[in-house]
Write an enzyme that holds these catalytic residues in place. Structure first.
Site, PDB file in Angstrom:
ATOM      1  N   GLN A  93       0.971  -1.068  -0.231  1.00 27.45           N
ATOM      2  CA  GLN A  93      -0.181  -0.074  -0.195  1.00 27.45           C
ATOM      3  C   GLN A  93       0.973   1.185   0.112  1.00 27.45           C
ATOM      4  OE1 GLN A  93      -2.786   0.202   3.246  1.00 27.45           O
ATOM      5  NE2 GLN A  93      -3.850   2.069   2.472  1.00 27.45           N
ATOM      6  N   SER A  94       0.693   2.196  -0.792  1.00 27.77           N
ATOM      7  CA  SER A  94       1.472   3.300  -0.843  1.00 27.77           C
ATOM      8  C   SER A  94       0.518   4.530  -0.878  1.00 27.77           C
ATOM      9  CB  SER A  94       2.079   3.317  -2.539  1.00 27.77           C
ATOM     10  OG  SER A  94       1.013   3.577  -3.308  1.00 27.77           O
ATOM     11  N   HIS A  99      -8.376   1.514  -0.817  1.00 26.80           N
ATOM     12  CA  HIS A  99      -8.859   1.591  -2.226  1.00 26.80           C
ATOM     13  C   HIS A  99      -8.977   0.106  -2.686  1.00 26.80           C
ATOM     14  CE1 HIS A  99      -4.773   2.409  -1.816  1.00 26.80           C
ATOM     15  NE2 HIS A  99      -4.276   1.600  -2.918  1.00 26.80           N
TER      16      HIS A  99
HETATM   17  P1  DGP Z   1      -1.434   1.023  -3.501  1.00 29.22           P
HETATM   18  O1  DGP Z   1       0.103   0.815  -4.055  1.00 29.22           O
HETATM   19  O2  DGP Z   1      -2.331  -0.190  -3.580  1.00 29.22           O
HETATM   20  O3  DGP Z   1      -1.606   2.165  -2.411  1.00 29.22           O
HETATM   21  O4  DGP Z   1      -2.045   1.905  -4.755  1.00 29.22           O
HETATM   22  C1  DGP Z   1      -2.072   3.434  -5.117  1.00 29.22           C
HETATM   23  C2  DGP Z   1      -2.195   3.516  -6.456  1.00 29.22           C
HETATM   24  O5  DGP Z   1      -2.947   4.761  -6.566  1.00 29.22           O
HETATM   25  C3  DGP Z   1      -1.435   3.375  -7.495  1.00 29.22           C
HETATM   26  O6  DGP Z   1      -1.535   2.322  -8.258  1.00 29.22           O
HETATM   27  C4  DGP Z   1      -1.129   4.597  -8.326  1.00 29.22           C
HETATM   28  C5  DGP Z   1      -2.556   5.466  -7.736  1.00 29.22           C
HETATM   29  N1  DGP Z   1      -2.384   6.846  -7.922  1.00 29.22           N
HETATM   30  C6  DGP Z   1      -1.384   7.290  -7.072  1.00 29.22           C
HETATM   31  N2  DGP Z   1      -1.616   8.619  -7.315  1.00 29.22           N
HETATM   32  C7  DGP Z   1      -2.559   8.776  -8.134  1.00 29.22           C
HETATM   33  C8  DGP Z   1      -3.096  10.008  -8.764  1.00 29.22           C
HETATM   34  O7  DGP Z   1      -2.984  11.267  -8.233  1.00 29.22           O
HETATM   35  N3  DGP Z   1      -4.269   9.664  -9.462  1.00 29.22           N
HETATM   36  C9  DGP Z   1      -4.597   8.824  -9.669  1.00 29.22           C
HETATM   37  N4  DGP Z   1      -5.504   8.423 -10.595  1.00 29.22           N
HETATM   38  N5  DGP Z   1      -4.145   7.470  -9.234  1.00 29.22           N
HETATM   39  C10 DGP Z   1      -2.982   7.452  -8.382  1.00 29.22           C
END
Ligand code: DGP
Length: 113
Positions: A93-94, A99
């Site tokens: 998770q980042s 989500h």
């Molecule tokens: P996770 O690694 O499970 O926390 O997934 C976070 C996801 O969020 C990663 O696949 C990229 C996405 N993400 C990060 N910043 C943004 C953003 O500003 N806009 C969108 N649409 N997605 C983002």
């Protein structure tokens, strides 16, 4: 809970390609797609992670999953798809706002890394 980029998307402060919007959740396309379809379904209420859920959140989490399946059907993922929820650093998770990833449009490998 600290504000996150998803909080900014919920408030319309940064743009996103929205797939679904209702009273309790928002779904939008991932900015760094890992498959031809990569949509994130998030609660509007700021919940940090799976680990912070309680019994009172069961309906909300069920709603996120049902919305993800509806988006999958609408986007034509008839051959299958995957829902993923990363939790915590070891879980990958980042962004610290719960989500559900909806991934599809290609054959997905297993096991994940
Ligand atoms: P996770 O690694 O499970 O926390 O997934 C976070 C996801 O969020 C990663 O696949 C990229 C996405 N993400 C990060 N910043 C943004 C953003 O500003 N806009 C969108 N649409 N997605 C983002």
């Amino acid at each position: 809970m600290a504000d996150t980029v998803f909080g900014k998307i919920i408030r319309g402060e940064i743009p996103a390609r929205i797939e679904h919007d209702d009273d309790s959740c928002l779904a939008f396309h991932d900015v760094a797609p890992q498959a031809p379809v990569h949509v994130l379904v998030i609660p509007k209420r700021p919940i940090r992670a799976l680990a912070d859920l309680g019994p009172g959140d069961a309906a909300l989490v069920g709603h996120l999953v049902v919305v993800a399946t509806q988006i999958a059907a609408r986007l034509g993922l008839a051959d299958g798809y995957r829902l993923v929820v990363n939790c915590g650093r070891d879980g990958g998770q980042s962004v610290d706002h719960l989500h559900v990833h909806l991934l599809g449009g290609r054959a997905l490998g297993w096991p994940p890394g």
